[in-house]
Design a protein around this motif. Structure first.
Motif, PDB file in Angstrom:
ATOM      1  N   LEU A  60      -8.785   6.239  16.296  1.00 22.56           N
ATOM      2  CA  LEU A  60     -10.201   6.493  16.569  1.00 22.56           C
ATOM      3  C   LEU A  60     -11.042   5.216  16.520  1.00 22.56           C
ATOM      4  O   LEU A  60     -12.250   5.264  16.734  1.00 22.56           O
ATOM      5  CB  LEU A  60     -10.752   7.495  15.545  1.00 22.56           C
ATOM      6  CG  LEU A  60     -10.112   8.881  15.538  1.00 22.56           C
ATOM      7  CD1 LEU A  60     -10.670   9.705  14.392  1.00 22.56           C
ATOM      8  CD2 LEU A  60     -10.367   9.584  16.858  1.00 22.56           C
ATOM      9  N   ALA A  79     -16.177   5.130  16.370  1.00 25.95           N
ATOM     10  CA  ALA A  79     -15.230   4.014  16.338  1.00 25.95           C
ATOM     11  C   ALA A  79     -15.551   3.060  15.181  1.00 25.95           C
ATOM     12  O   ALA A  79     -14.645   2.580  14.492  1.00 25.95           O
ATOM     13  CB  ALA A  79     -15.247   3.265  17.665  1.00 25.95           C
ATOM     14  N   TYR A 133      -8.586  13.130   2.497  1.00 26.23           N
ATOM     15  CA  TYR A 133      -8.884  11.804   1.958  1.00 26.23           C
ATOM     16  C   TYR A 133     -10.296  11.747   1.389  1.00 26.23           C
ATOM     17  O   TYR A 133     -10.520  11.248   0.286  1.00 26.23           O
ATOM     18  CB  TYR A 133      -8.717  10.736   3.031  1.00 26.23           C
ATOM     19  CG  TYR A 133      -9.138   9.365   2.572  1.00 26.23           C
ATOM     20  CD1 TYR A 133      -8.344   8.616   1.722  1.00 26.23           C
ATOM     21  CD2 TYR A 133     -10.354   8.816   2.981  1.00 26.23           C
ATOM     22  CE1 TYR A 133      -8.735   7.368   1.282  1.00 26.23           C
ATOM     23  CE2 TYR A 133     -10.748   7.567   2.552  1.00 26.23           C
ATOM     24  CZ  TYR A 133      -9.933   6.844   1.705  1.00 26.23           C
ATOM     25  OH  TYR A 133     -10.339   5.618   1.270  1.00 26.23           O
ATOM     26  N   GLN A 189      -1.987   5.782   2.065  1.00 30.92           N
ATOM     27  CA  GLN A 189      -3.008   4.846   2.525  1.00 30.92           C
ATOM     28  C   GLN A 189      -2.690   4.354   3.926  1.00 30.92           C
ATOM     29  O   GLN A 189      -3.582   4.208   4.770  1.00 30.92           O
ATOM     30  CB  GLN A 189      -3.107   3.668   1.547  1.00 30.92           C
ATOM     31  CG  GLN A 189      -3.814   4.027   0.252  1.00 30.92           C
ATOM     32  CD  GLN A 189      -3.489   3.090  -0.884  1.00 30.92           C
ATOM     33  OE1 GLN A 189      -2.655   2.194  -0.750  1.00 30.92           O
ATOM     34  NE2 GLN A 189      -4.152   3.278  -2.015  1.00 30.92           N
ATOM     35  N   ALA A 236     -14.398   4.644  12.000  1.00 34.57           N
ATOM     36  CA  ALA A 236     -12.939   4.662  11.928  1.00 34.57           C
ATOM     37  C   ALA A 236     -12.385   3.279  11.620  1.00 34.57           C
ATOM     38  O   ALA A 236     -11.406   3.142  10.892  1.00 34.57           O
ATOM     39  CB  ALA A 236     -12.359   5.183  13.238  1.00 34.57           C
ATOM     40  N   LYS A 237     -13.051   2.253  12.141  1.00 37.19           N
ATOM     41  CA  LYS A 237     -12.590   0.880  11.920  1.00 37.19           C
ATOM     42  C   LYS A 237     -12.553   0.523  10.436  1.00 37.19           C
ATOM     43  O   LYS A 237     -11.684  -0.222  10.000  1.00 37.19           O
ATOM     44  CB  LYS A 237     -13.509  -0.103  12.657  1.00 37.19           C
ATOM     45  CG  LYS A 237     -12.854  -0.729  13.865  1.00 37.19           C
ATOM     46  CD  LYS A 237     -13.826  -1.639  14.602  1.00 37.19           C
ATOM     47  CE  LYS A 237     -13.620  -1.527  16.098  1.00 37.19           C
ATOM     48  NZ  LYS A 237     -14.698  -2.184  16.870  1.00 37.19           N
ATOM     49  N   HIS A 240       0.818  -1.204   0.000  1.00 31.72           N
ATOM     50  CA  HIS A 240       0.000   0.000   0.000  1.00 31.72           C
ATOM     51  C   HIS A 240       0.857   1.261   0.000  1.00 31.72           C
ATOM     52  O   HIS A 240       2.006   1.225   0.425  1.00 31.72           O
ATOM     53  CB  HIS A 240      -0.935  -0.003   1.201  1.00 31.72           C
ATOM     54  CG  HIS A 240      -1.756  -1.249   1.295  1.00 31.72           C
ATOM     55  ND1 HIS A 240      -1.593  -2.171   2.294  1.00 31.72           N
ATOM     56  CD2 HIS A 240      -2.720  -1.742   0.485  1.00 31.72           C
ATOM     57  CE1 HIS A 240      -2.429  -3.173   2.112  1.00 31.72           C
ATOM     58  NE2 HIS A 240      -3.124  -2.948   1.027  1.00 31.72           N
ATOM     59  N   LEU A 246     -11.830   2.468   8.040  1.00 34.03           N
ATOM     60  CA  LEU A 246     -10.654   3.107   7.454  1.00 34.03           C
ATOM     61  C   LEU A 246      -9.353   2.662   8.123  1.00 34.03           C
ATOM     62  O   LEU A 246      -8.276   3.098   7.726  1.00 34.03           O
ATOM     63  CB  LEU A 246     -10.778   4.625   7.565  1.00 34.03           C
ATOM     64  CG  LEU A 246     -11.954   5.278   6.842  1.00 34.03           C
ATOM     65  CD1 LEU A 246     -12.014   6.757   7.170  1.00 34.03           C
ATOM     66  CD2 LEU A 246     -11.828   5.078   5.337  1.00 34.03           C
ATOM     67  N   ALA A 247      -9.468   1.775   9.099  1.00 29.57           N
ATOM     68  CA  ALA A 247      -8.305   1.451   9.928  1.00 29.57           C
ATOM     69  C   ALA A 247      -7.415   0.378   9.323  1.00 29.57           C
ATOM     70  O   ALA A 247      -6.551  -0.168  10.002  1.00 29.57           O
ATOM     71  CB  ALA A 247      -8.758   1.034  11.322  1.00 29.57           C
ATOM     72  N   HIS A 248      -7.604   0.066   8.070  1.00 28.85           N
ATOM     73  CA  HIS A 248      -6.701  -0.861   7.393  1.00 28.85           C
ATOM     74  C   HIS A 248      -6.383  -0.333   5.995  1.00 28.85           C
ATOM     75  O   HIS A 248      -7.303  -0.018   5.246  1.00 28.85           O
ATOM     76  CB  HIS A 248      -7.328  -2.258   7.297  1.00 28.85           C
ATOM     77  CG  HIS A 248      -6.328  -3.306   6.943  1.00 28.85           C
ATOM     78  ND1 HIS A 248      -5.814  -3.446   5.674  1.00 28.85           N
ATOM     79  CD2 HIS A 248      -5.712  -4.244   7.706  1.00 28.85           C
ATOM     80  CE1 HIS A 248      -4.937  -4.438   5.678  1.00 28.85           C
ATOM     81  NE2 HIS A 248      -4.860  -4.938   6.884  1.00 28.85           N
ATOM     82  N   PRO A 249      -5.082  -0.255   5.669  1.00 30.38           N
ATOM     83  CA  PRO A 249      -4.688   0.336   4.392  1.00 30.38           C
ATOM     84  C   PRO A 249      -5.333  -0.335   3.181  1.00 30.38           C
ATOM     85  O   PRO A 249      -5.618   0.340   2.179  1.00 30.38           O
ATOM     86  CB  PRO A 249      -3.165   0.180   4.366  1.00 30.38           C
ATOM     87  CG  PRO A 249      -2.825  -0.755   5.476  1.00 30.38           C
ATOM     88  CD  PRO A 249      -3.904  -0.618   6.483  1.00 30.38           C
ATOM     89  N   ALA A 250      -5.583  -1.632   3.281  1.00 32.59           N
ATOM     90  CA  ALA A 250      -6.224  -2.329   2.162  1.00 32.59           C
ATOM     91  C   ALA A 250      -7.613  -1.758   1.918  1.00 32.59           C
ATOM     92  O   ALA A 250      -8.018  -1.554   0.766  1.00 32.59           O
ATOM     93  CB  ALA A 250      -6.314  -3.824   2.460  1.00 32.59           C
ATOM     94  N   ARG A 251      -8.325  -1.479   3.002  1.00 37.90           N
ATOM     95  CA  ARG A 251      -9.679  -0.941   2.827  1.00 37.90           C
ATOM     96  C   ARG A 251      -9.633   0.499   2.335  1.00 37.90           C
ATOM     97  O   ARG A 251     -10.478   0.912   1.525  1.00 37.90           O
ATOM     98  CB  ARG A 251     -10.464  -1.059   4.141  1.00 37.90           C
ATOM     99  CG  ARG A 251     -10.869  -2.493   4.439  1.00 37.90           C
ATOM    100  CD  ARG A 251     -11.936  -2.574   5.510  1.00 37.90           C
ATOM    101  NE  ARG A 251     -11.440  -2.222   6.842  1.00 37.90           N
ATOM    102  CZ  ARG A 251     -10.898  -3.087   7.686  1.00 37.90           C
ATOM    103  NH1 ARG A 251     -10.779  -4.357   7.359  1.00 37.90           N
ATOM    104  NH2 ARG A 251     -10.480  -2.698   8.865  1.00 37.90           N
ATOM    105  N   VAL A 252      -8.662   1.238   2.797  1.00 35.76           N
ATOM    106  CA  VAL A 252      -8.468   2.600   2.284  1.00 35.76           C
ATOM    107  C   VAL A 252      -8.232   2.539   0.777  1.00 35.76           C
ATOM    108  O   VAL A 252      -8.832   3.288   0.002  1.00 35.76           O
ATOM    109  CB  VAL A 252      -7.283   3.293   2.985  1.00 35.76           C
ATOM    110  CG1 VAL A 252      -6.992   4.649   2.355  1.00 35.76           C
ATOM    111  CG2 VAL A 252      -7.566   3.462   4.468  1.00 35.76           C
ATOM    112  N   ALA A 253      -7.387   1.604   0.371  1.00 39.79           N
ATOM    113  CA  ALA A 253      -7.064   1.446  -1.051  1.00 39.79           C
ATOM    114  C   ALA A 253      -8.284   0.993  -1.850  1.00 39.79           C
ATOM    115  O   ALA A 253      -8.553   1.503  -2.943  1.00 39.79           O
ATOM    116  CB  ALA A 253      -5.929   0.438  -1.210  1.00 39.79           C
ATOM    117  N   LEU A 306     -11.437   1.429  -1.127  1.00 43.47           N
ATOM    118  CA  LEU A 306     -12.391   2.539  -1.217  1.00 43.47           C
ATOM    119  C   LEU A 306     -11.973   3.526  -2.304  1.00 43.47           C
ATOM    120  O   LEU A 306     -12.791   3.953  -3.123  1.00 43.47           O
ATOM    121  CB  LEU A 306     -12.506   3.246   0.137  1.00 43.47           C
ATOM    122  CG  LEU A 306     -13.326   2.518   1.200  1.00 43.47           C
ATOM    123  CD1 LEU A 306     -13.191   3.209   2.547  1.00 43.47           C
ATOM    124  CD2 LEU A 306     -14.792   2.448   0.789  1.00 43.47           C
TER     125      LEU A 306
END
Lengths: 108, 108
Positions: A23, B17, A98, A13, B20-21, A9, B23-30, B32
């Motif tokens: 959070l 929370a 973001y 990211q 935030a969860k 990543h 978005l709390a993993h780079p794979a999911r950020v990617a 999205l």
DNA sequence: TATTATCATCGTAATATTGCAATATCATAT
DNA sequence: ATATGATATTGCAATATTACGATGATAATA
């Protein structure tokens, strides 16, 4: 596994994920709220405020501190924790960026 | 333990929370980011885009879906995943509100 | 109908997180 | 110097998360 494959990543990211992780637990959300509204730096009663044990609170505080969100200093006999205003605002900015950057193209 | 004591926190804290969860993993950020920019609903190649296996991507997608962020439908032979624009904006709004509500009193 | 493509689910292994009791540390007060 | 009070650290148990191979389900196509 459980360990996340970070290398695949982008820096950005990972940065967003790191911020979100802070959070990502209601206790930390609550702690941040509580610390923020303290005007006089008397932060020794977070344990009483939130319903968790002192070690658990301390652990959550460490996560918050590692994220750079705490300005700590001493005042009298108590260790003081204050929220780092600039860093907190940086969090807000990065998340906001973001969301703005991720423009949803209306498809379905 | 590992299970979080949910009952002691407010609805709002839990909501933040939960958001935030996601978005709390780079794979999911990617994921999205990737889904968002797809204009034509061809979403079958998330696996190729991100460097993770199909089951892992599917698992992350479920987290995103459970958060209400996916609008799904069929197009031709491929299942289509699209980002729910309204829900995504709601995420942004709720996080933004949290940051605005949590006013840091400058102390230290 | 059989094949293929696509995505979901199951099972499993490795690691991370959460929580607390016990203990250590450390500054202040006596 | 010793006791006290506040916070950090350690050790451990329970649960959650992450990842993938194998398998199942389902729709389009030959």
């Amino acid at each position: 596994m459980g360990a996340s494959k970070l290398s695949i990543h982008t820096e950005h990211q990972q940065q967003i994920a790191e911020i979100a992780k802070v959070l990502a637990h209601p206790a930390r959300v609550a702690i941040l709220e509580y610390i923020a509204k303290q005007k006089n730096c008397i932060c020794g009663d977070i344990v009483d405020e939130i319903g968790l044990s002192q070690p658990t609170i301390s652990q959550h505080l460490q996560v918050i501190r590692n994220a750079g969100l705490l300005k700590g200093t001493f005042e009298g006999k108590r260790l003081c924790y204050c929220l780092d205003h600039d860093r907190f605002q940086e969090f807000q900015q990065l998340l906001n960026d973001y969301f703005h950057q991720t423009v949803v193209s209306d498809c379905c």
